[in-house]
Design a protein around this motif. Structure first.
Motif, PDB file in Angstrom:
ATOM      1  N   ILE B 541      -1.525   1.201  -5.365  1.00 21.06           N
ATOM      2  CA  ILE B 541      -1.948   0.749  -6.702  1.00 21.06           C
ATOM      3  C   ILE B 541      -0.975   1.232  -7.758  1.00 21.06           C
ATOM      4  CG2 ILE B 541      -3.730   1.009  -8.449  1.00 21.06           C
ATOM      5  CD1 ILE B 541      -5.705   0.398  -6.552  1.00 21.06           C
ATOM      6  N   ASP B 542      -0.606   2.493  -7.664  1.00 19.31           N
ATOM      7  CA  ASP B 542       0.343   2.998  -8.647  1.00 19.31           C
ATOM      8  C   ASP B 542       1.695   2.309  -8.480  1.00 19.31           C
ATOM      9  OD1 ASP B 542       0.749   4.566 -10.828  1.00 19.31           O
ATOM     10  OD2 ASP B 542       1.621   6.199  -9.681  1.00 19.31           O
ATOM     11  N   GLY B 543       2.041   2.020  -7.228  1.00 18.98           N
ATOM     12  CA  GLY B 543       3.296   1.323  -6.986  1.00 18.98           C
ATOM     13  C   GLY B 543       3.286  -0.064  -7.610  1.00 18.98           C
ATOM     14  N   LEU B 544       2.178  -0.779  -7.428  1.00 15.19           N
ATOM     15  CA  LEU B 544       2.061  -2.120  -8.004  1.00 15.19           C
ATOM     16  C   LEU B 544       2.166  -2.066  -9.515  1.00 15.19           C
ATOM     17  CD1 LEU B 544      -0.769  -3.862  -5.984  1.00 15.19           C
ATOM     18  CD2 LEU B 544       1.524  -4.729  -6.417  1.00 15.19           C
ATOM     19  N   ILE B 545       1.491  -1.089 -10.098  1.00 11.59           N
ATOM     20  CA  ILE B 545       1.501  -0.990 -11.555  1.00 11.59           C
ATOM     21  C   ILE B 545       2.908  -0.654 -12.034  1.00 11.59           C
ATOM     22  CG2 ILE B 545       0.597   0.353 -13.499  1.00 11.59           C
ATOM     23  CD1 ILE B 545      -1.728  -1.032 -12.492  1.00 11.59           C
ATOM     24  N   ASN B 546       3.571   0.230 -11.285  1.00  7.91           N
ATOM     25  CA  ASN B 546       4.904   0.640 -11.708  1.00  7.91           C
ATOM     26  C   ASN B 546       5.949  -0.438 -11.467  1.00  7.91           C
ATOM     27  OD1 ASN B 546       4.601   3.136 -12.856  1.00  7.91           O
ATOM     28  ND2 ASN B 546       4.462   4.155 -10.886  1.00  7.91           N
ATOM     29  N   TYR B 547       5.562  -1.485 -10.768  1.00  5.57           N
ATOM     30  CA  TYR B 547       6.504  -2.551 -10.476  1.00  5.57           C
ATOM     31  C   TYR B 547       7.021  -3.176 -11.773  1.00  5.57           C
ATOM     32  CZ  TYR B 547       8.384  -6.643  -8.119  1.00  5.57           C
ATOM     33  OH  TYR B 547       9.216  -7.604  -7.651  1.00  5.57           O
TER      34      TYR B 547
END
Lengths: 502, 598
Positions: B541-547
């Protein structure tokens, strides 16, 4: 009317501490005296308007027009709920000011930032005009960036999975990452809020929440649906509604104690206040139509936050995920859309604000003492620093909703409101949430407080000012827990009004 | 007057906090609670006409929740028992925790008094909300007292597990409570009972939830694992909390709620089944247990199972009676175990062999205690147990009766095991054990109460009517002969009997000691899930947001490459830019002109 002085009052200590920035007594005491006076003003205002007697109260103050063409005014509205929230904000700010006592590096500046944030929060709570609401929001959020970059902590965070490259290239865990993330995230959120509010304001021809409410009923045109979803996204990201919550753990983890306290104690609640003030009141029909969506999101928040909290090693991450889980209860209660639900949501807002203040404050104390927040490294606190450990254990008990604390009353009412709405099966969600909270909180207590490791440390205690603020917080939590009727009678009239849409 | 007694019972807690603040001597920690609880006890004995007390607490949706305290005889009788045993335990503890430092000493007595006061209020409480509050506080004090010696890592582990399991049950209680409140709009037990009997509404499911909650606090199957672990706590605590009062609080609650339960066949059958399993299983496992305190813990589980069984077969008065007599002999046994452990320095039964001389006060007390435990006729425990067993047989529940018979045999067996392991038949040496009077006085008092078996019946006829159970003298005689035969058998073949029944032991432990299942649930379900969710949150989730910021930075870096610092390329770009600009302007102009012409 004279309540508006609380927006100006913090300026005085700001000036004083920056002029006399060599004198440590002035730096430490003037902000506290300032916030004490704020509290006195709020209480005097309540007393002079007989807030305890009347069932509901409403005052609108129109200071001056900002843009006459769009009918934007510097206007404020005060209800009993906003008075409750003002007191909560005041307690939060005071706790944050107390938590900076041990900071040696540029104390006057961090206190200045806290006071600026306090202006933003007070204004935000009583704002009536949508534009003014947004204005104060920025005042509250932007100083946080400076706070984290100057007084924050760098953390190590290991990454894996498909997004490993992205996360490691952004150097996750450092304080600059945390500061940028929290600021950009919240500014993006408030941009959405601004867009949504602007659509509402322009299509209704007025920016005053009160006047929009007074109109017969909102005709949900396409524009307004767009505004509704923008606002849900915006307020949702501010109150850490899943999946828009990832700023919270990183922000809390990297921020100094004061920052975490303000964030968890009141700024995360701003999203909730926005929900109550804007979405439930203005978009009531849309909210009811989508209430199942909110129930699902709230349930995810409760369970997901609790499960995630269990595996955290950093106490601040634990507290951040714990508050994520507790915010879920608020949304669950709001989605029930009945009177008990709304009252209990407000009660949970206040109760969680107080409890999380205490939790973060005790984590700050532990960090000051031991220099670490890692659960693995901490041990035998109950032998070496009994008072800190007692405070932490109390906070743990309060956050699992133990009777005689405010958490119990809030959770009891929330579950009651769920049961009242007829969804008997749905009460499983908050109960499971409470059980997982019990598991991770007492796992942590066992590891950091009770686990005994032989060492030569002497018994350490905490200073009088720290004792004082903890005492005040504990007393407030217990008072609400033992005399809930006083609190509920205070807000019940208002929540009936909101539910009935009067 | 009623208010005064409620407030009076809270004074000891305050007194300890105050004496801690002023850092006064250790003596004050136990003297003031003993005095105040004695006054409370005397006030209860004086038969002052207490009126019902109602304290408004919370208003939900227009319905009021009050804390009700009812001073009817059924409640007061248990309050008296609680206070009486508490005073003895406080007195006993004053010696027991003497070596602790000042802070630990104060902590011990603080949580003990919190426990006693809330238990006292629980017995008087006549509404579910108040009961729940005190119920939870009982759990809290139990948590802190089991983990009192926190230098022992096993103790804090046990206290945490006990707290988790009891709180798990408490949430069932909470769920039932809230459902009842939503359905009926009141939490007063009297009103609920009245309205359920009148069939105003149906609260079968919430009652079932409450019963599950009660089982977890009373350590009934399958929640039984926490009680033996709780024996890591100080022995006086085990004596008070984990045998005489807290674990039987659930029986008292169901006794109060009995009119509502009586029409609920499902709940009654549930009570019978779990009661039988706990009663028989507890007795069997107790026989094979190596640790003296754990034997007593399993015996407690077994006896509480018997009480639930009694409620299940519609004999709540017998459950109450057994709870009453069980409190005396079980707290006697625990306090006795505390003395033995203090004398010998261990709680392993094998190592305690022949430690108590027959011809001494301690020997006499041991005989009384073990006779009560195995319910030999005339001793306090015997009447209630006999009545329950005979009622069961009268109900024609034959499988249950047969299981109960096995349970009874094993009860005799473990009593015999305790007795013959501890006792020293050597009469020649008549030196008395050197036992502190602070230990001895409570023991003697409790032993006397375990002797007055028939008299307790008289006590009961005033407040609670106990139905005479039809049974023949032959039956009693058979039961007693059986008991004595088992004793004799054990004495003669004690070395073989444990090993001979080894297979049985493994089988029963497998069924009854469910620790491994709990560990499995904790490791797999909770830890496994949370590990996955935590990883998912931090990385996916954090990865997706940081995308999004990642892409922005990526493209801005690309754009930055245009500025390479070379005059030639800048000039070329400037020229290209102007040509494009002029072209664009012309096109826009044309479109505008065309637009205007039209």
């Amino acid at each position: 009317m004279f309540l508006l002085w609380i927006l100006v009052l913090p300026l005085l200590p700001i000036v004083l501490i920056n002029i006399f920035n060599k004198c440590s007594i002035v730096k430490k005491t003037t902000p506290l005296i300032g916030s004490l006076f704020t509290l006195i003003i709020i209480l005097l205002y309540s007393a002079s308007n007989n807030l305890l007697e009347v069932s509901s109260y409403f005052e609108i103050i129109n200071l001056y027009p900002i843009f006459t063409s769009l009918d934007i005014n510097m206007s404020f509205s005060i209800t009993k709920i906003s008075v409750v929230l003002l007191i909560l904000a005041n307690i939060t700010i005071t706790t944050a000011l107390f938590s900076t006592y041990k900071i040696k590096k540029r104390l006057s500046q961090i206190n200045t930032l806290i006071l600026i944030i306090s202006i933003g929060i007070y204004g935000l709570i009583i704002a009536d005009d949508l534009f003014v609401f947004f204005l104060f929001y920025e005042v509250a959020v932007v100083p946080m960036f400076l706070m984290i970059t100057n007084w924050g902590y760098d953390l190590k965070r290991e990454v894996s999975g498909p997004f490993k490259k992205i996360l490691s290239s952004l150097s996750v865990g450092t304080k600059s990452y945390g500061a940028y993330k929290i600021t950009l995230y919240l500014l993006a959120g408030s941009l959405l809020i601004f867009l949504g509010l602007a659509i509402v304001g322009i299509s209704e021809g007025t920016f005053s929440i009160n006047e929009i409410l007074n109109k017969e009923s909102l005709n949900m045109s396409n524009d307004l649906w767009l505004a509704f979803f923008l606002l849900v996204l915006g307020f949702g990201s501010h109150s850490a509604l899943w999946p828009l919550h990832t700023w919270a753990p990183d922000g809390h983890g990297t921020a100094p104690t004061a920052g975490s306290i303000i964030f968890a104690g009141i700024l995360m609640k701003i999203g909730v206040i926005g929900f109550i003030k804007v979405i439930i009141t203005i978009f009531n029909t849309a909210f009811i139509e989508y209430s199942s969506l909110f129930i699902i999101l709230a349930s995810i928040n409760i369970i997901y936050g609790a499960f995630t909290a269990m595996m955290q090693d950093d106490l601040k991450y634990l507290a951040a995920y714990a508050s994520l889980s507790h915010i879920g209860y608020i949304f669950l209660a709001l989605a029930m859309n009945n009177e008990t639900g709304l009252s209990s949501a407000i009660l949970q807002t206040v109760s969680h604000g107080l409890i999380i203040c205490l939790l973060f404050f005790s984590v700050g104390l532990i960090f000051n003492l031991k220099g670490t927040r890692s659960i693995k490294e901490l041990n035998s606190l109950s032998d070496n620093s009994p008072l800190i450990s007692s405070i932490f254990i109390f906070a743990a008990f309060a956050s699992v909703g133990f009777p005689l604390t405010s958490g119990f009353i809030a959770e009891f009412l929330i579950i009651s409101s769920v049961a009242q709405s007829g969804n008997f099966l749905l009460i499983i969600i908050p109960l499971v949430g409470i059980f997982i909270t019990t598991i991770y909180m007492f796992r942590t207590v066992k590891k950091i407080c009770l686990r005994y490791v032989q060492s030569k440390e002497s018994i350490s205690t905490i200073s009088y000012d720290e004792k004082l603020i903890c005492f005040i917080l504990i007393l407030t939590i217990i008072t609400i827990g033992i005399f809930p009727n006083f609190f509920l009678n205070f807000i019940n009239g208002e929540s009936i009004k909101i539910i009935l849409g009067v | 007057m009623s208010q005064n007694i409620i407030f009076l019972s809270l004074v000891p807690i305050l007194s300890i906090i105050v004496s801690r603040i002023f850092n006064s001597s250790k003596t004050l920690n136990y003297i003031s609670p003993i005095i105040i609880y004695s006054i409370t006890l005397i006030a209860l004995f004086l038969n002052i006409d207490f009126s019902q007390l109602s304290i408004p607490f919370l208003t939900v949706n227009g319905y009021e929740i009050n804390l009700l305290f009812n001073f009817i005889q059924e409640h007061i009788l248990m309050s008296k028992v609680v206070l009486f045993i508490s005073i003895l335990v406080l007195y006993y503890s004053s010696k027991f925790v003497e070596p602790e430092d000042k802070r630990a000493h104060a902590r011990y007595f603080l949580f003990l008094t919190i426990f006693i006061s809330s238990m006292f209020l629980f017995t008087l409480s006549n509404d579910l909300f108040g009961s729940f509050i005190f119920w939870e506080i009982l759990g809290l004090s139990s948590y802190f007292l089991i983990g009192f010696w926190n230098k022992d890592s096993e103790a804090i582990r046990s206290s945490t597990i006990a707290f988790w399991i009891t709180r798990f049950g408490d949430l069932f209680f909470l769920a039932g409570l809230i459902l009842i409140f939503t359905i009926s709009g009141t939490l007063s037990i009297d009103i609920i009972n009245k309205e359920v009997i009148n069939k105003d509404y149906n609260i079968n499911l919430p009652l079932l939830l409450i019963i599950i909650g009660v089982f977890s606090k009373s350590a009934q199957f399958p929640f039984n694992i926490w009680l033996p672990k709780a024996m890591k706590g100080p022995t006086p605590v085990s004596s008070l909390i984990h045998s005489a009062t807290m674990v039987v609080a659930g029986v008292l609650l169901l006794f109060k709620l009995y009119p509502s339960i009586s029409g609920n066949e499902l709940a009654l059958n549930f009570l019978i089944v779990i009661g039988i399993i706990s009663s028989v299983g507890g007795a069997i496992v107790a026989f094979f247990e190596e640790d003296l305190k754990k034997v007593l813990a399993y015996s407690t589980i077994s006896n509480i199972g018997l009480m639930f069984l009694a409620i299940g077969i519609k004999k709540p008065d017998l459950a109450y009676f057994h709870m009453f007599s069980h409190s005396f002999f079980k707290s006697l046994l625990f306090l006795y175990a505390g003395v033995v452990i203090a004398l010998m320095g261990t709680s392993k039964l094998e190592l305690l062999k022949s430690s108590i001389k027959l011809k001494s006060t301690m020997g006499l007390i041991l005989i009384i205690a073990c006779c009560s435990l195995s319910s030999i006729y005339f001793f306090t425990g015997s009447f209630s147990k006999e009545y329950i067993v005979f009622s069961l047989i009268n109900k024609k529940l034959y499988i249950a009766s047969f299981a109960m018979l096995i349970g009874t045999i094993f009860t005799c067996l473990y009593s015999a095991r305790i007795f013959f392991n501890l006792i020293n038949f050597d009469l020649s040496n008549d030196l008395e054990h050197k036992i502190n009077p602070k230990f001895l006085i409570p023991l003697v008092l409790l032993a006397l109460l375990s002797l007055v078996g028939p008299l307790t019946m008289g006590l009961f006829n005033e407040s609670i009517y106990i139905e005479e159970v039809p049974h023949s003298v032959v039956g009693i005689l058979m039961l007693q002969t059986l008991t004595i035969f088992v004793f004799y058998l054990y004495n003669n073949k004690r070395f073989n009997i444990v090993t001979n029944l080894n297979q049985f032991s493994i089988f029963s432990s497998f069924l009854f000691k469910t620790d491994s299942i709990y560990t499995e649930i904790y490791e797999k379900v909770f830890k496994g899930t949370s590990e996955f969710i935590a990883w998912f949150d931090r990385n996916i989730i954090d990865g997706l947001i940081n995308y999004i910021p990642f892409k922005i930075i990526y493209y801005s870096r690309k754009l930055m490459r245009i500025q390479d610092g070379q005059a030639k390329s800048y000039a070329v770009r400037a020229i290209v830019f102007f040509i494009v600009l002029i072209l664009a302007m012309t096109i826009i102009d044309n479109i505008l002109i065309i637009g205007e012409l039209k």
